[in-house]
Design an enzyme around this catalytic site. Structure first.
Site, PDB file in Angstrom:
ATOM      1  N   GLY A 147       0.863  -1.282  -0.236  1.00 47.58           N
ATOM      2  CA  GLY A 147      -0.171  -0.180   0.093  1.00 47.58           C
ATOM      3  C   GLY A 147       0.941   1.253  -0.147  1.00 47.58           C
ATOM      4  O   GLY A 147       2.137   1.195   0.271  1.00 47.58           O
ATOM      5  N   CYS A 148       0.106   2.535  -0.169  1.00 53.41           N
ATOM      6  CA  CYS A 148       1.023   3.677  -0.447  1.00 53.41           C
ATOM      7  C   CYS A 148       1.414   3.999   1.157  1.00 53.41           C
ATOM      8  O   CYS A 148       2.682   4.303   1.196  1.00 53.41           O
ATOM      9  CB  CYS A 148       0.394   4.636  -1.206  1.00 53.41           C
ATOM     10  SG  CYS A 148      -1.641   4.846  -0.468  1.00 53.41           S
ATOM     11  N   TYR A 149       0.676   4.203   2.015  1.00 54.84           N
ATOM     12  CA  TYR A 149       0.909   4.425   3.387  1.00 54.84           C
ATOM     13  C   TYR A 149       2.067   3.495   3.928  1.00 54.84           C
ATOM     14  O   TYR A 149       3.186   4.019   4.544  1.00 54.84           O
ATOM     15  CB  TYR A 149       0.098   4.575   4.257  1.00 54.84           C
ATOM     16  CG  TYR A 149      -1.027   5.851   4.299  1.00 54.84           C
ATOM     17  CD1 TYR A 149      -0.565   7.092   4.525  1.00 54.84           C
ATOM     18  CD2 TYR A 149      -2.441   5.487   3.911  1.00 54.84           C
ATOM     19  CE1 TYR A 149      -1.409   8.211   4.136  1.00 54.84           C
ATOM     20  CE2 TYR A 149      -3.342   6.652   3.809  1.00 54.84           C
ATOM     21  CZ  TYR A 149      -2.728   8.073   4.112  1.00 54.84           C
ATOM     22  OH  TYR A 149      -3.578   9.153   4.054  1.00 54.84           O
TER      23      TYR A 149
END
Length: 344
Positions: A147-149
């Site tokens: 995921g991006c986070y």
């Protein structure tokens, strides 16, 4: 190479297309959609006229199985049903959704509120945090793109946790994302009037990336402590800034933290350690696969402030997926990813 993108009309799919288009090893990019088949892509996105004028194809296993690698840029809960039909001996898949990231299916059901993928495929999937799992990615057939986070958080914290320079207990992470992280389907959360000139917090203590971050910390840094993780939407198109606060272990200095980061990342092309606090910003990485990291020590409290920035659509999604593809096929890791940041 023959490449396919399922979910080409979303922001992640568009970024995959933008980056793959100039990749030296890609001959053809096949675009697939479950809801807009037959539509000429450049009629939907006019900026692609005379560049990508092909129609979107129907998602059919027979057509997909003729490709060498498929990127699934779909909402969570979709890839888990598609991939069992298209993953074969001759096809490799890189999934940009959350369906194969969480190894514990009960955790997936709890945090995503969806039915999990088949257990066999979850066990087969390789977590695609490139700088930390490169050897396994090279051997993998199904990559769970992070995921991006988690990408922003993990790249900045893992070296310090692994080297036991910071205390893994009471780790607090404050992360902020541009609106594109919410996807391109209109809703109240990404409506202009709701987001412009406004900053909001969401999914307080309930974000689905929490178990992913904790799982990766266990995998790579052997710590099983829970984290406090807060996410915010800020009024910009793209970018993530993750700011983490951690207690220093006794006797640890700023130089120790910097040395740990440099020892891990100096040989990796897309992670940059910045010592000037004024240079750490989302604009520094916009449109690129870079992750910039800065640390600061508060000697009064004995805490470290650890800051990382990425472009959520590139290093946080499409760019890291292509970086993983390069490793899987023995291609130069930076191929297709040498863009200079879009500063203005």
């Amino acid at each position: 190479m023959q490449v396919g993108i399922i979910g080409a009309t979303g922001y992640g799919g568009l970024e995959l297309l933008r980056l793959l288009y100039n990749h030296s090893e890609i001959e053809n990019i096949h675009l697939f959609s479950s809801s807009e088949e037959g539509i000429v892509f450049s009629n939907k996105y006019a900026h692609l006229r005379k560049i990508i004028d092909q129609p979107l194809q129907k998602i059919e296993p027979e057509a997909l199985q003729k490709l060498e690698v498929i990127f699934t840029s779909t909402p969570s809960g979709v890839s888990s049903k598609l991939i069992p039909e298209i993953l074969t001996e001759n096809v490799k898949v890189i999934d940009l959704s959350g369906d194969f990231r969480i190894k514990n299916t009960e955790d997936y059901e709890k945090w995503y509120k969806l039915s999990p993928a088949p257990q066999k495929l979850i066990e087969q999937s390789v977590y695609g945090l490139t700088e930390w799992n490169g050897k396994e990615i090279q051997k993998g057939k199904l990559i769970a793109n992070p995921g991006c986070y988690p990408t922003a958080v993990l790249l900045s914290l893992l070296p310090l946790l692994r080297d036991e320079l910071i205390d893994s207990e009471n780790l607090i992470i404050d992360a902020k994302s541009g609106i594109s992280g919410a996807g391109n389907k209109p809703n109240a959360n990404n409506h202009f009037c709701e987001t412009n000139d406004n900053t909001s917090i969401y999914k307080i203590n309930k974000h689905q990336h929490i178990p992913e971050i904790e799982q990766a910390m266990s995998m790579f840094a052997h710590t099983d402590q829970p984290i406090t993780f807060s996410t915010h939407l800020v009024p910009m198109n793209r970018g993530i800034m993750a700011t983490s606060y951690a207690k220093l272990q006794k006797g640890i200095t700023k130089d120790d933290l910097l040395n740990s980061l440099h020892d891990k990342y100096d040989q990796h092309p897309f992670v940059r350690i910045l010592e000037d606090a004024s240079k750490i910003s989302t604009s520094q990485v916009r449109g690129t696969n870079y992750c910039d990291i800065h640390i600061n020590i508060d000697e009064r409290t004995g805490r470290a402030t650890i800051i990382s920035v990425i472009d959520n659509l590139v290093k946080g999604a499409a760019g890291q997926a292509i970086q993983n593809m390069n490793l899987m096929f023995g291609i130069e890791e930076t191929s297709g990813l040498k863009q200079i940041p879009i500063w203005i």
